[in-house]
Write an enzyme that holds these catalytic residues in place. Structure first.
Site, PDB file in Angstrom:
ATOM      1  NE  ARG A  32     -61.893  -3.259 -89.977  1.00  0.00           N
ATOM      2  CZ  ARG A  32     -61.600  -4.740 -90.272  1.00  0.00           C
ATOM      3  NH1 ARG A  32     -61.806  -5.903 -90.251  1.00  0.00           N
ATOM      4  NH2 ARG A  32     -61.321  -4.964 -91.670  1.00  0.00           N
ATOM      5  CD  GLU A  69     -55.206  -4.528 -86.296  1.00  0.00           C
ATOM      6  OE1 GLU A  69     -54.703  -4.654 -87.531  1.00  0.00           O
ATOM      7  OE2 GLU A  69     -55.914  -4.990 -85.706  1.00  0.00           O
ATOM      8  CG  HIS A 120     -55.925  -7.772 -88.682  1.00  0.00           C
ATOM      9  ND1 HIS A 120     -56.325  -7.085 -88.534  1.00  0.00           N
ATOM     10  CD2 HIS A 120     -57.094  -9.004 -89.755  1.00  0.00           C
ATOM     11  CE1 HIS A 120     -57.645  -6.418 -89.517  1.00  0.00           C
ATOM     12  NE2 HIS A 120     -57.701  -7.195 -90.069  1.00  0.00           N
ATOM     13  CB  ILE A 121     -53.906 -14.012 -89.228  1.00  0.00           C
ATOM     14  CG1 ILE A 121     -53.868 -14.697 -88.014  1.00  0.00           C
ATOM     15  CG2 ILE A 121     -51.907 -13.487 -88.993  1.00  0.00           C
ATOM     16  CD1 ILE A 121     -53.194 -16.515 -87.430  1.00  0.00           C
TER      17      ILE A 121
END
Ligand code: GLV
Length: 323
Positions: A237, A266, A285-286
């Protein structure tokens, strides 16, 4: 049961709902749903599949106390006040295990991409800057035999440790609340203090949940205790690192490089200086974004909903996070 889903999800999940006679609506607009809207929509539903970072706080929960289940389609659930949900007797589920390998792939990819400046080099070709061959230019650092430090060795950290030990014979050290006996047995991983993790890691990879204790844990003072040749990787995170401090730490050469699949905030702004640093690789964020994994996550979320629709205990129920 009628379920609201805050994004379009894999057909694996929606097909399971359909076959169980569960009605559902997916939010298909290409923007985040606001909390007001979500509260309003949820009045007509008795289950929720939350995808992404929908804010499920006490206000939401009190306004939607009729919900019979909240199925988070993610392993992390820092966006949900699970203690408040428990007080209101709303079970909350997540999707553990199924995304560990895919997320560890991204941590491994970032480690390698940073160590060889791969993303930066790709951008140089795009901007017609391949240039003249200089034997002392474009140099990365090798990973063979370097020490991998894992902050939060759970399922994802263990997968990252296995890959790194197998590919580059990397000794593994880790900092956890509890020892991970399988990692110790199979990989010779060593539990160390936080200070020791900072002092000894050549690559430090974050795999912990975001909790009050881990929020902003990696700040300037922490980066300044790391090795000058260290690579910092975060696929957990974005709020676990302080991004302004990370930028400073890289600019002042306190650490060598960074690979991020999670940022704070994000999406990351295109003007963020991290995006122009040679020793930095950033992804949007994949971690769990594969056909297989997103299908499996949708399946687990659907299993949680289907169990609740029958009045059964949900199979992947989470407990309030302890700080
Ligand atoms: C993704 O970030 C997840 O928590 O599954």
């Amino acid at each position: 049961m009628k379920v609201f889903i805050t994004r379009k999800i894999s057909a694996t999940g929606t097909e399971m709902l359909r076959q169980s006679g569960i009605e559902f609506t997916e939010w298909v607009e290409k923007r985040d749903i606001s909390q007001d809207e979500l509260i309003r929509f949820c009045q007509d539903y008795d289950g929720l599949i939350s995808v992404g970072q929908d804010l499920i706080d006490e206000l939401f929960l009190k306004s939607c106390r009729h919900l019979k289940v909240i199925a988070q389609m993610a392993v992390g659930y820092d966006n949900i006040d699970v203690a408040a949900a428990a007080r209101l007797e709303i079970p909350v589920g997540n999707t553990p295990g199924v995304l560990s390998k895919a997320t560890a792939d991204i941590a491994f990819l970032l480690m390698l991409a940073v160590s060889r400046k791969a993303i930066f080099m790709h951008k140089r070709i795009l901007s017609a800057e391949w240039g003249f061959y200089e034997p002392t230019d474009n140099l990365g650092i090798e990973l063979e035999g370097k020490t991998l430090g894992i902050f939060g060795l759970g399922k994802i950290g263990f997968e990252m440790a296995k890959k790194s030990a197998a590919a580059f014979s990397m000794p593994i050290i880790y900092h956890n609340r509890r020892p991970h006996s399988q990692a110790e047995r199979e990989l010779g991983a060593k539990l160390v203090s936080f200070e020791e993790l900072l002092k000894s890691s050549d690559v430090l990879s974050v795999h912990t949940a975001l909790t009050p204790e881990t929020r902003s844990r990696f700040d300037y003072s922490v980066f300044s205790l790391m090795k000058k040749n260290a690579i910092f990787i975060n696929t957990a995170r974005g709020a676990i690192h302080n991004e302004a401090d990370l930028i400073l730490a890289l600019q002042e050469n306190l650490i060598w490089g960074a690979g991020l699949d999670v940022t704070n905030p994000e999406p990351m702004l295109a003007s963020n200086p991290l995006l122009n640093m040679p020793n930095v690789a950033v992804l949007p964020h994949i971690g769990s974004a594969t056909e297989e994994t997103r299908g499996a996550m949708a399946r687990l979320a659907a299993e949680n909903i289907i169990a609740a629709s029958k009045g059964d205990k949900i199979p992947y129920q989470v407990k309030p996070v302890k700080s």
